[in-house]
Design a protein around this motif. Structure first.
Motif: not given
Length: 246
Positions: A77, A81, A85
């Motif tokens: 996770d 992320t 991005r």
């Protein structure tokens, strides 16, 4: 043609008070680099779930997602992320701008969150290209809906993502602003080489795309190249019959 995004046999199920609900049922799809694809289907067809899984905002129950050749779903996770991005842009229906930040600060936010240098020259260049070069220091509340969505598109562009996902980006806009935003998204693809995947319920909006991917009951239900609003509307009207026949 290189794939900006590839979905390999995606399944997404939810537990609804002890009952398993299938939102995606084995979806495989490829979105070539430098193309504009609209994703359409009836309410509850799984189109928003597909977009969220493809963008890394949600994890599929099984299956794999590749962005620019790298497997997004193979990461944990926290790593997902960071991956998102840097490689993925997302445009929301309700803009998701922070009201206390200026236009420029909102656009630079993804770079700051990623620990990268805030490239103000690049953000100014993008905002100027989108017709907002004189609004850098305004707050979102000082802008129209169409201008806010342009800020959201600039924020999605600033990280130079492999693909931009847009979830009903014109849903909250008036007709004129919607046309401006759709024209802008098309220019992002055809003039600047980006890849856009857009969920919409509007055949007129879908007609701005290069192709349309149809979903029904969480499954692929066909596609349409060089769409017109009339052809999209007709396909949607007969979608249920075709899925039933299949």
């Amino acid at each position: 043609m290189t794939a900006a995004a590839h979905l390999d046999s995606l399944y997404r199920t939810y537990d609804d008070i002890g009952t398993a609900v299938t939102a995606l049922d084995g979806v495989t799809a490829t979105f070539p680099a430098g193309t504009f694809t609209a994703v359409m289907g009836p309410s509850g067809s799984g189109k928003s779930t597909l977009l969220q899984c493809a963008a890394g905002l949600d994890r599929p129950t099984s299956g794999r997602v590749f962005i620019d050749g790298a497997e997004l779903t193979a990461t944990k996770d926290t790593a997902m992320t960071k991956f998102r991005r840097r490689r993925v842009g997302f445009v929301f229906q309700d803009y998701n701008l922070l009201p206390a930040l200026t236009v420029e600060q909102n656009v630079l936010l993804p770079l700051r969150l990623d620990g990268r240098r805030a490239d103000r020259a690049r953000s100014t260049e993008i905002l100027t290209r989108l017709g907002l070069g004189e609004r850098l220091h305004d707050l979102p509340e000082q802008l129209s809906g169409g201008q806010r969505q342009r800020v959201a598109i600039a924020r999605a562009l600033v990280t130079e993502p492999a693909v931009i996902f847009a979830d009903e980006p014109t849903g909250a806009l008036d007709l004129r602003s919607a046309r401006e935003v759709l024209t802008l998204l098309r220019a992002v693809v055809h003039e600047h080489g980006r890849t856009v995947v857009m969920v919409t319920h509007d055949p007129v909006a879908a007609a701005y795309a290069d192709s349309v991917l149809f979903l029904a009951d969480g499954r692929l239900a066909g596609s349409l190249s060089a769409p017109t609003a009339e052809a999209v509307a007709e396909r949607l009207a007969h979608l249920g019959d075709r899925v039933g026949a299949a």
